[in-house]
Design a protein around this motif. Structure first.
Motif: not given
Length: 132
Positions: A1-9
């Protein structure tokens, strides 16, 4: 599972809604979860600014209902000026909506009691607040 980016959050719409039947009011209302800022504001509204104690629990359910009931477009239906009038509505109806709002906001059964303890308050509601 990939870590979320700032923009995604920051761009995800993570607020949930739930429709609640309120037979006492003759229909259904839509309840929306609070943001982090709104939950903090709700909790802060329970604290007496002079004493620092969570002693302003009078109309807490009505306050939560005012902050979470929205129309079909997601706009709040009530202002904070409506808290007193909402507090005069059926306790069963308010509690039904409050319970859903609390669940959507991630507020456990013990959170209000813990808030009172954290601020050293007694939660005494014998003196109703007139400054909702």
């Amino acid at each position: 599972m990939a870590l979320l980016s700032r923009d995604a959050i920051l761009t995800v719409d993570d607020r949930r809604t739930e429709d609640v039947a309120v037979p006492e009011w003759g229909g259904t209302v839509r309840v929306r979860s609070l943001t982090g800022k709104e939950r903090d504001a709700f909790e802060a509204s329970l604290v007496d600014k002079k004493t620092g104690q969570a002693s302003k629990l009078a109309n807490a359910r009505a306050r939560m209902v005012a902050m979470t009931v929205v129309d079909e477009r997601g706009n709040r239906m009530f202002s904070l000026d409506d808290i007193s009038a909402l507090g005069d509505k059926s306790a069963a109806a308010l509690n039904r909506v409050f319970d859903v709002a609390r669940r959507l906001c991630g507020m456990s059964d013990d959170d209000l009691a813990e808030l009172v303890e954290d601020f050293g308050g007694s939660g005494d509601q014998s003196e109703p607040s007139t400054s909702d």
